[in-house]
Design a protein around this motif. Structure first.
Motif, PDB file in Angstrom:
ATOM      1  N   ARG A   1     -15.297 -22.184  -1.820  1.00 16.21           N
ATOM      2  CA  ARG A   1     -15.825 -22.140  -0.447  1.00 16.21           C
ATOM      3  C   ARG A   1     -16.244 -23.531   0.034  1.00 16.21           C
ATOM      4  O   ARG A   1     -17.413 -23.787   0.325  1.00 16.21           O
ATOM      5  N   THR A   2     -15.290 -24.414   0.165  1.00 13.70           N
ATOM      6  CA  THR A   2     -15.607 -25.812   0.501  1.00 13.70           C
ATOM      7  C   THR A   2     -16.241 -25.958   1.891  1.00 13.70           C
ATOM      8  O   THR A   2     -17.086 -26.829   2.085  1.00 13.70           O
ATOM      9  N   ASP A   3     -15.844 -25.132   2.844  1.00 10.32           N
ATOM     10  CA  ASP A   3     -16.490 -25.179   4.162  1.00 10.32           C
ATOM     11  C   ASP A   3     -17.967 -24.824   4.048  1.00 10.32           C
ATOM     12  O   ASP A   3     -18.823 -25.446   4.681  1.00 10.32           O
ATOM     13  N   ALA A   4     -18.282 -23.838   3.227  1.00 16.15           N
ATOM     14  CA  ALA A   4     -19.679 -23.447   3.017  1.00 16.15           C
ATOM     15  C   ALA A   4     -20.456 -24.578   2.358  1.00 16.15           C
ATOM     16  O   ALA A   4     -21.615 -24.835   2.718  1.00 16.15           O
ATOM     17  N   HIS A   5     -19.839 -25.296   1.437  1.00 13.31           N
ATOM     18  CA  HIS A   5     -20.518 -26.408   0.774  1.00 13.31           C
ATOM     19  C   HIS A   5     -20.914 -27.467   1.793  1.00 13.31           C
ATOM     20  O   HIS A   5     -22.050 -27.968   1.771  1.00 13.31           O
ATOM     21  N   ARG A   6     -20.003 -27.816   2.681  1.00 18.92           N
ATOM     22  CA  ARG A   6     -20.316 -28.802   3.724  1.00 18.92           C
ATOM     23  C   ARG A   6     -21.442 -28.290   4.626  1.00 18.92           C
ATOM     24  O   ARG A   6     -22.336 -29.039   5.019  1.00 18.92           O
ATOM     25  N   PHE A   7     -21.404 -27.016   4.962  1.00 19.66           N
ATOM     26  CA  PHE A   7     -22.432 -26.403   5.797  1.00 19.66           C
ATOM     27  C   PHE A   7     -23.803 -26.538   5.140  1.00 19.66           C
ATOM     28  O   PHE A   7     -24.772 -26.990   5.758  1.00 19.66           O
ATOM     29  N   TYR A   8     -23.922 -26.168   3.853  1.00 17.93           N
ATOM     30  CA  TYR A   8     -25.207 -26.240   3.165  1.00 17.93           C
ATOM     31  C   TYR A   8     -25.687 -27.685   3.032  1.00 17.93           C
ATOM     32  O   TYR A   8     -26.878 -27.965   3.179  1.00 17.93           O
ATOM     33  N   GLU A   9     -24.779 -28.595   2.768  1.00 20.10           N
ATOM     34  CA  GLU A   9     -25.164 -30.005   2.682  1.00 20.10           C
ATOM     35  C   GLU A   9     -25.685 -30.515   4.018  1.00 20.10           C
ATOM     36  O   GLU A   9     -26.657 -31.273   4.063  1.00 20.10           O
ATOM     37  N   ARG A  10     -25.081 -30.094   5.122  1.00 20.77           N
ATOM     38  CA  ARG A  10     -25.575 -30.487   6.454  1.00 20.77           C
ATOM     39  C   ARG A  10     -26.997 -29.991   6.684  1.00 20.77           C
ATOM     40  O   ARG A  10     -27.764 -30.601   7.427  1.00 20.77           O
ATOM     41  N   LEU A  11     -27.354 -28.875   6.057  1.00 21.57           N
ATOM     42  CA  LEU A  11     -28.695 -28.313   6.213  1.00 21.57           C
ATOM     43  C   LEU A  11     -29.701 -28.902   5.219  1.00 21.57           C
ATOM     44  O   LEU A  11     -30.854 -28.476   5.187  1.00 21.57           O
ATOM     45  N   GLY A  12     -29.268 -29.870   4.412  1.00 21.57           N
ATOM     46  CA  GLY A  12     -30.179 -30.562   3.509  1.00 21.57           C
ATOM     47  C   GLY A  12     -30.127 -30.124   2.061  1.00 21.57           C
ATOM     48  O   GLY A  12     -30.846 -30.676   1.221  1.00 21.57           O
ATOM     49  N   PHE A  13     -29.296 -29.154   1.730  1.00 21.36           N
ATOM     50  CA  PHE A  13     -29.165 -28.729   0.340  1.00 21.36           C
ATOM     51  C   PHE A  13     -28.339 -29.759  -0.432  1.00 21.36           C
ATOM     52  O   PHE A  13     -27.434 -30.386   0.127  1.00 21.36           O
ATOM     53  N   THR A  14     -28.659 -29.920  -1.710  1.00 29.74           N
ATOM     54  CA  THR A  14     -27.962 -30.863  -2.571  1.00 29.74           C
ATOM     55  C   THR A  14     -27.231 -30.098  -3.665  1.00 29.74           C
ATOM     56  O   THR A  14     -27.813 -29.204  -4.291  1.00 29.74           O
ATOM     57  N   ALA A  15     -25.987 -30.470  -3.905  1.00 34.03           N
ATOM     58  CA  ALA A  15     -25.203 -29.861  -4.995  1.00 34.03           C
ATOM     59  C   ALA A  15     -25.645 -30.522  -6.292  1.00 34.03           C
ATOM     60  O   ALA A  15     -25.011 -31.436  -6.799  1.00 34.03           O
ATOM     61  N   SER A  16     -26.776 -30.040  -6.857  1.00 32.41           N
ATOM     62  CA  SER A  16     -27.427 -30.715  -7.974  1.00 32.41           C
ATOM     63  C   SER A  16     -27.125 -30.105  -9.345  1.00 32.41           C
ATOM     64  O   SER A  16     -27.433 -30.715 -10.351  1.00 32.41           O
ATOM     65  N   HIS A  17     -26.569 -28.901  -9.388  1.00 37.17           N
ATOM     66  CA  HIS A  17     -26.382 -28.215 -10.660  1.00 37.17           C
ATOM     67  C   HIS A  17     -24.963 -27.663 -10.766  1.00 37.17           C
ATOM     68  O   HIS A  17     -24.272 -27.503  -9.763  1.00 37.17           O
ATOM     69  N   VAL A  18     -24.583 -27.326 -11.971  1.00 40.59           N
ATOM     70  CA  VAL A  18     -23.339 -26.613 -12.227  1.00 40.59           C
ATOM     71  C   VAL A  18     -23.749 -25.199 -12.617  1.00 40.59           C
ATOM     72  O   VAL A  18     -24.613 -25.013 -13.472  1.00 40.59           O
ATOM     73  N   GLY A  19     -23.145 -24.202 -11.965  1.00 38.59           N
ATOM     74  CA  GLY A  19     -23.489 -22.822 -12.264  1.00 38.59           C
ATOM     75  C   GLY A  19     -22.513 -22.191 -13.228  1.00 38.59           C
ATOM     76  O   GLY A  19     -21.352 -22.576 -13.291  1.00 38.59           O
ATOM     77  N   PHE A  20     -23.009 -21.222 -13.988  1.00 35.78           N
ATOM     78  CA  PHE A  20     -22.184 -20.515 -14.953  1.00 35.78           C
ATOM     79  C   PHE A  20     -22.404 -19.025 -14.754  1.00 35.78           C
ATOM     80  O   PHE A  20     -23.491 -18.582 -14.398  1.00 35.78           O
ATOM     81  N   LYS A  21     -21.368 -18.243 -14.996  1.00 34.07           N
ATOM     82  CA  LYS A  21     -21.454 -16.792 -14.910  1.00 34.07           C
ATOM     83  C   LYS A  21     -20.806 -16.178 -16.141  1.00 34.07           C
ATOM     84  O   LYS A  21     -19.863 -16.748 -16.699  1.00 34.07           O
ATOM     85  N   LEU A  22     -21.294 -15.021 -16.504  1.00 32.37           N
ATOM     86  CA  LEU A  22     -20.693 -14.228 -17.562  1.00 32.37           C
ATOM     87  C   LEU A  22     -20.479 -12.839 -17.013  1.00 32.37           C
ATOM     88  O   LEU A  22     -21.441 -12.131 -16.697  1.00 32.37           O
ATOM     89  N   GLN A  23     -19.254 -12.463 -16.829  1.00 31.69           N
ATOM     90  CA  GLN A  23     -18.914 -11.133 -16.279  1.00 31.69           C
ATOM     91  C   GLN A  23     -19.199 -10.061 -17.322  1.00 31.69           C
ATOM     92  O   GLN A  23     -18.726 -10.163 -18.448  1.00 31.69           O
ATOM     93  N   LEU A  24     -19.980  -9.063 -16.961  1.00 33.02           N
ATOM     94  CA  LEU A  24     -20.317  -7.981 -17.900  1.00 33.02           C
ATOM     95  C   LEU A  24     -19.638  -6.700 -17.492  1.00 33.02           C
ATOM     96  O   LEU A  24     -19.332  -6.463 -16.378  1.00 33.02           O
TER      97      LEU A  24
END
Length: 150
Positions: free
Chosen positions: A127-150
């Motif tokens: 969701r690259t458009d969403a990433h730009r949107f959140y960054e414009r609102l001041g959010f920082t892409a500071s972490h890498v997320g992980f998921k485990l499907q159960l």
């Protein structure tokens, strides 16, 4: 947007919410708008938990946006409370109207009101458009997320 109402979601809002959740390539694979039963059960669980708010944005009686705000009380950051914004969706007809900004601003202000020290969210890598949107609102892409499907 003065006629916009942001309020807790009700059972009558579920068809519109689920339709928005299903209205993209990722959601189309995991949502089932034809059977609202599991969503009704989930809404009951959310409403019973004081740390959860599923909200809708409504204009002229029409649900046009939604998000979930979760409060997490923790020990880290000197016992800080943080919030997580999840499942942000804007009706296709309303994208680009500023509604997403209004919803996120509402969530940040509600987080402040709840004495949160941090607001966080995740967004699918695609969701690259969403990433730009959140960054414009001041959010920082500071972490890498992980998921485990159960």
């Amino acid at each position: 947007m003065g006629d916009l109402e942001i309020r807790r979601a009700a059972a009558d809002d579920l068809p519109a919410i689920v339709a928005m959740l299903a209205d993209d390539p990722l959601g189309a694979q995991r949502e089932s708008p034809d059977d609202l039963t599991p969503y009704l059960v989930a809404l009951d669980r959310l409403n019973a938990d004081p740390n959860q708010q599923l909200v809708v944005a409504v204009r002229e009686g029409r649900v046009i946006g939604t998000l979930q705000l979760t409060l997490i009380h923790g020990l880290s950051r000197k016992g800080a409370t943080r919030s997580i914004i999840e499942a942000v969706r804007i009706h296709a007809d309303e994208r680009g109207s500023g509604l997403g900004t209004r919803l996120i601003e509402w969530a940040v202000e509600e987080s402040r009101r709840q004495n949160c020290q941090l607001v966080q969210l995740t967004s699918d890598r695609s969701r690259t458009d969403a990433h730009r949107f959140y960054e414009r609102l001041g959010f920082t892409a500071s972490h890498v997320g992980f998921k485990l499907q159960l």
